[in-house]
Design a protein around this motif. Sequence first.
Motif, PDB file in Angstrom:
ATOM      1  N   GLY A  13       0.806  -1.226   0.000  1.00 59.22           N
ATOM      2  CA  GLY A  13       0.000   0.000   0.000  1.00 59.22           C
ATOM      3  C   GLY A  13       0.831   1.263   0.000  1.00 59.22           C
ATOM      4  O   GLY A  13       1.386   1.652  -1.020  1.00 59.22           O
ATOM      5  N   SER A  14       0.959   1.873   1.194  1.00 54.80           N
ATOM      6  CA  SER A  14       1.597   3.181   1.281  1.00 54.80           C
ATOM      7  C   SER A  14       3.065   3.168   0.848  1.00 54.80           C
ATOM      8  O   SER A  14       3.620   4.205   0.508  1.00 54.80           O
ATOM      9  CB  SER A  14       1.486   3.717   2.705  1.00 54.80           C
ATOM     10  OG  SER A  14       2.066   2.813   3.605  1.00 54.80           O
ATOM     11  N   PHE A 275       6.177  11.807  -1.849  1.00 53.13           N
ATOM     12  CA  PHE A 275       5.526  13.099  -1.624  1.00 53.13           C
ATOM     13  C   PHE A 275       6.531  14.232  -1.840  1.00 53.13           C
ATOM     14  O   PHE A 275       6.205  15.251  -2.422  1.00 53.13           O
ATOM     15  CB  PHE A 275       4.958  13.179  -0.196  1.00 53.13           C
ATOM     16  CG  PHE A 275       3.619  12.520  -0.037  1.00 53.13           C
ATOM     17  CD1 PHE A 275       3.299  11.350  -0.711  1.00 53.13           C
ATOM     18  CD2 PHE A 275       2.646  13.085   0.792  1.00 53.13           C
ATOM     19  CE1 PHE A 275       2.063  10.744  -0.569  1.00 53.13           C
ATOM     20  CE2 PHE A 275       1.402  12.485   0.939  1.00 53.13           C
ATOM     21  CZ  PHE A 275       1.113  11.315   0.276  1.00 53.13           C
TER      22      PHE A 275
ATOM     23  N   SER B 115      -5.767   7.273  22.500  1.00 52.13           N
ATOM     24  CA  SER B 115      -5.581   7.278  21.047  1.00 52.13           C
ATOM     25  C   SER B 115      -4.542   6.235  20.614  1.00 52.13           C
ATOM     26  O   SER B 115      -4.691   5.595  19.577  1.00 52.13           O
ATOM     27  CB  SER B 115      -5.195   8.670  20.554  1.00 52.13           C
ATOM     28  OG  SER B 115      -3.931   9.044  21.054  1.00 52.13           O
ATOM     29  N   SER B 119      -5.378   3.017  18.296  1.00 53.74           N
ATOM     30  CA  SER B 119      -4.715   2.771  17.014  1.00 53.74           C
ATOM     31  C   SER B 119      -4.181   1.334  16.955  1.00 53.74           C
ATOM     32  O   SER B 119      -4.276   0.670  15.926  1.00 53.74           O
ATOM     33  CB  SER B 119      -3.636   3.824  16.725  1.00 53.74           C
ATOM     34  OG  SER B 119      -2.351   3.352  16.981  1.00 53.74           O
ATOM     35  N   GLU B 135      -4.739  -0.383   5.062  1.00 51.18           N
ATOM     36  CA  GLU B 135      -4.412   0.905   5.685  1.00 51.18           C
ATOM     37  C   GLU B 135      -5.618   1.833   5.817  1.00 51.18           C
ATOM     38  O   GLU B 135      -5.812   2.461   6.850  1.00 51.18           O
ATOM     39  CB  GLU B 135      -3.266   1.575   4.918  1.00 51.18           C
ATOM     40  CG  GLU B 135      -1.939   0.858   5.171  1.00 51.18           C
ATOM     41  CD  GLU B 135      -0.851   1.218   4.169  1.00 51.18           C
ATOM     42  OE1 GLU B 135      -1.182   1.511   3.016  1.00 51.18           O
ATOM     43  OE2 GLU B 135       0.327   1.197   4.570  1.00 51.18           O
ATOM     44  N   PHE B 138      -7.861   0.556   8.490  1.00 50.35           N
ATOM     45  CA  PHE B 138      -7.224   0.800   9.781  1.00 50.35           C
ATOM     46  C   PHE B 138      -7.478   2.236  10.252  1.00 50.35           C
ATOM     47  O   PHE B 138      -7.931   2.483  11.372  1.00 50.35           O
ATOM     48  CB  PHE B 138      -5.727   0.498   9.656  1.00 50.35           C
ATOM     49  CG  PHE B 138      -4.829   1.151  10.671  1.00 50.35           C
ATOM     50  CD1 PHE B 138      -5.072   1.042  12.035  1.00 50.35           C
ATOM     51  CD2 PHE B 138      -3.705   1.850  10.250  1.00 50.35           C
ATOM     52  CE1 PHE B 138      -4.217   1.640  12.959  1.00 50.35           C
ATOM     53  CE2 PHE B 138      -2.848   2.450  11.161  1.00 50.35           C
ATOM     54  CZ  PHE B 138      -3.115   2.345  12.520  1.00 50.35           C
ATOM     55  N   VAL B 139      -7.259   3.206   9.347  1.00 56.05           N
ATOM     56  CA  VAL B 139      -7.443   4.614   9.722  1.00 56.05           C
ATOM     57  C   VAL B 139      -8.920   4.929   9.984  1.00 56.05           C
ATOM     58  O   VAL B 139      -9.256   5.619  10.945  1.00 56.05           O
ATOM     59  CB  VAL B 139      -6.840   5.555   8.645  1.00 56.05           C
ATOM     60  CG1 VAL B 139      -7.169   7.008   8.949  1.00 56.05           C
ATOM     61  CG2 VAL B 139      -5.326   5.373   8.577  1.00 56.05           C
ATOM     62  N   TYR B 142      -9.755   3.550  13.315  1.00 57.65           N
ATOM     63  CA  TYR B 142      -9.180   4.421  14.348  1.00 57.65           C
ATOM     64  C   TYR B 142     -10.072   5.635  14.579  1.00 57.65           C
ATOM     65  O   TYR B 142     -10.358   6.019  15.715  1.00 57.65           O
ATOM     66  CB  TYR B 142      -7.777   4.865  13.922  1.00 57.65           C
ATOM     67  CG  TYR B 142      -7.180   5.932  14.817  1.00 57.65           C
ATOM     68  CD1 TYR B 142      -6.617   5.591  16.043  1.00 57.65           C
ATOM     69  CD2 TYR B 142      -7.210   7.269  14.446  1.00 57.65           C
ATOM     70  CE1 TYR B 142      -6.090   6.569  16.875  1.00 57.65           C
ATOM     71  CE2 TYR B 142      -6.690   8.252  15.266  1.00 57.65           C
ATOM     72  CZ  TYR B 142      -6.129   7.904  16.482  1.00 57.65           C
ATOM     73  OH  TYR B 142      -5.614   8.865  17.305  1.00 57.65           O
ATOM     74  N   LYS B 151      -8.837  13.779  11.189  1.00 59.79           N
ATOM     75  CA  LYS B 151      -7.428  13.383  11.244  1.00 59.79           C
ATOM     76  C   LYS B 151      -6.905  12.990   9.846  1.00 59.79           C
ATOM     77  O   LYS B 151      -7.468  12.124   9.189  1.00 59.79           O
ATOM     78  CB  LYS B 151      -7.303  12.203  12.218  1.00 59.79           C
ATOM     79  CG  LYS B 151      -5.957  11.570  12.303  1.00 59.79           C
ATOM     80  CD  LYS B 151      -5.142  12.167  13.414  1.00 59.79           C
ATOM     81  CE  LYS B 151      -3.697  11.725  13.287  1.00 59.79           C
ATOM     82  NZ  LYS B 151      -2.787  12.596  13.950  1.00 59.79           N
ATOM     83  N   ASP B 152      -5.831  13.612   9.447  1.00 64.24           N
ATOM     84  CA  ASP B 152      -5.167  13.273   8.177  1.00 64.24           C
ATOM     85  C   ASP B 152      -6.076  13.337   6.948  1.00 64.24           C
ATOM     86  O   ASP B 152      -5.865  12.636   5.973  1.00 64.24           O
ATOM     87  CB  ASP B 152      -4.527  11.884   8.253  1.00 64.24           C
ATOM     88  CG  ASP B 152      -3.295  11.900   9.131  1.00 64.24           C
ATOM     89  OD1 ASP B 152      -2.655  12.962   9.206  1.00 64.24           O
ATOM     90  OD2 ASP B 152      -2.981  10.869   9.736  1.00 64.24           O
ATOM     91  N   LEU B 155      -4.234  14.049   3.844  1.00 66.76           N
ATOM     92  CA  LEU B 155      -3.226  13.078   3.404  1.00 66.76           C
ATOM     93  C   LEU B 155      -3.802  12.122   2.347  1.00 66.76           C
ATOM     94  O   LEU B 155      -3.139  11.776   1.370  1.00 66.76           O
ATOM     95  CB  LEU B 155      -2.749  12.283   4.626  1.00 66.76           C
ATOM     96  CG  LEU B 155      -1.418  11.553   4.564  1.00 66.76           C
ATOM     97  CD1 LEU B 155      -0.284  12.525   4.274  1.00 66.76           C
ATOM     98  CD2 LEU B 155      -1.146  10.833   5.892  1.00 66.76           C
ATOM     99  N   THR B 158      -3.740  12.915  -1.630  1.00 64.69           N
ATOM    100  CA  THR B 158      -2.404  12.800  -2.233  1.00 64.69           C
ATOM    101  C   THR B 158      -1.982  11.336  -2.317  1.00 64.69           C
ATOM    102  O   THR B 158      -1.424  10.896  -3.324  1.00 64.69           O
ATOM    103  CB  THR B 158      -1.359  13.591  -1.415  1.00 64.69           C
ATOM    104  OG1 THR B 158      -1.949  14.793  -0.961  1.00 64.69           O
ATOM    105  CG2 THR B 158      -0.122  13.897  -2.242  1.00 64.69           C
ATOM    106  N   MET B 159      -2.279  10.570  -1.265  1.00 65.53           N
ATOM    107  CA  MET B 159      -1.930   9.144  -1.286  1.00 65.53           C
ATOM    108  C   MET B 159      -2.654   8.452  -2.436  1.00 65.53           C
ATOM    109  O   MET B 159      -2.080   7.624  -3.140  1.00 65.53           O
ATOM    110  CB  MET B 159      -2.323   8.476   0.042  1.00 65.53           C
ATOM    111  CG  MET B 159      -1.364   8.791   1.174  1.00 65.53           C
ATOM    112  SD  MET B 159      -1.793   7.900   2.689  1.00 65.53           S
ATOM    113  CE  MET B 159      -1.188   6.248   2.300  1.00 65.53           C
ATOM    114  N   LYS B 164      -1.127   5.083  -3.598  1.00 70.97           N
ATOM    115  CA  LYS B 164      -0.702   4.447  -2.349  1.00 70.97           C
ATOM    116  C   LYS B 164      -1.848   4.019  -1.447  1.00 70.97           C
ATOM    117  O   LYS B 164      -1.612   3.511  -0.356  1.00 70.97           O
ATOM    118  CB  LYS B 164       0.189   5.423  -1.573  1.00 70.97           C
ATOM    119  CG  LYS B 164       1.557   5.619  -2.191  1.00 70.97           C
ATOM    120  CD  LYS B 164       2.363   6.596  -1.371  1.00 70.97           C
ATOM    121  CE  LYS B 164       3.826   6.509  -1.742  1.00 70.97           C
ATOM    122  NZ  LYS B 164       4.682   6.546  -0.593  1.00 70.97           N
TER     123      LYS B 164
END
Lengths: 300, 188
Positions: A13-14, A275, B115, B119, B135, B138-139, B142, B151-152, B155, B158-159, B164
């Motif tokens: 993934g990431s 990035f 937190s 997570s 992923e 998961f987020v 969370y 949160k994020d 992000l 762009t991912m 990604k």
Amino acid sequence: MKIGLYPGCSLTGSSREYYESVMAISKALDIEIVELPDWNCCGATAAHNLNKELSLSLPARNLAIAEREKLDTIVVPCAACYSRLSVTQHELHENPELKSRVAEILEMEYHGTSKIINVIQFFEQFATEKIKEKQTKPLGFKVACYYGCLLVRPPKILNFDRPEDPQSMEKIMKSVGAEPIEWNYKTECCGAAMSVAKTEIVGRLSGDIVEDAAERGADAIIVACPMCHSNLDMRRPEIEKYKGKKLPIPVLYLSQAVGLSVGLEKKELGILRHFVKVDLPEKKVEVKEIKENKAEIIVT
Amino acid sequence: MSAHSHQVEKNNLISLIKKDTGVNIHKCYQCGKCSAGCPVALDEMEYPPSMIMRLLQTEDAENEEAVKKSYAIWVCLTCEMCYTRCPMEIDIPTVMDYVRQVSIKEGKTNPKAKSIISSHQAFLDSIKRTGRLHELGFVMGYKLKTFEMMKDATLAPTMMKKGKLHIFAEKIKDKAHINNIFKKTEKK
């Protein structure tokens, strides 16, 4: 010889560019690597924080699969997975009671015979000569080799390189015509698994790492761990906010840097997925000659 | 109490740690090298690692409670620096893992650590479902646990653009096996 590959979840993934670059460089150097069939997550930080038996059973399943498939050596590019697999093998070796308990949980045969190597050892053991032969584009820039925590610690279990001032990545980078710098943060923690829950800690710890590398004149930071990469690269806004300044230094995987030196393109190495834009200086340092894995470099 | 009876099985935390992990905290002589090298001791922990060792050495019930209820055990990054530098080779990260699990079992986790614990739990939930970490799942998990919905948020696009972030989880074939491993290792 076939080498087993345990990619781990990040590489799907990431950090897929890490996977892409490991595959691309292996192909370019004619090294046969085979992905472990039906591998599972190693459990990472979460499992060993919350449940010891689970944290040993998840990696052990992968080791048992490798044994079943007769893959004696497994390369584990993710430093965190490398650590979990190595710690599991060590603990089960030291504690026969735990070993039979885990075998009982898995309902699989487990002997603990696999040789687990990280990506640095992979290059050292299988690619040193081939890199020399195939090198068409020596890198010619300055690098800060960043190891983070789990490639070298705990040394009692991993028994790989020096824990305080490791040199194995520097040696590989010299062999591809880069000039490693001396710096202070090569084995400091980036904040690791706190990326989601405590992003501010990552900003602070990774900020110190990135700033030191940049201030000492590195053109790129070289890493061999997807956690380190995502914290230093994807968390750059938090890093720059904490430091209060722009820090445009790019972060490359070791496999990408080696890939560039044998003429692979940025795209096939996944470098365009980062990035922080990867702009590398051309011929900042001049490589006079490369012999016996040691490059003589003159800064111009 | 004779020196011998002092060695006999006791139920305090330091003895349990010795019995279950083999780590002998009594060897610590408070040099402080672990705390000096710890990346979060100064800014995050209420008790740095050397002090946690000392609190456990006292074998005092109140001090043990303080350790179990501390934020320090959760903010520990398991970077292994303390263990690597300890002159007595005390495996402090293993102690931290042990105390974290006791703290959860006894319901004594520090509220500030919510937190972090969420997570870890969201991470395990994700691999329990599919055998590998998803992923995005998961987020999202969370966020549902912590209500940190924004949160994020910047992000993800762009991912996504960089290829990604996967919308769907990658599943392993033998999911039943993973399920079984979870079932057998989860404490009743």
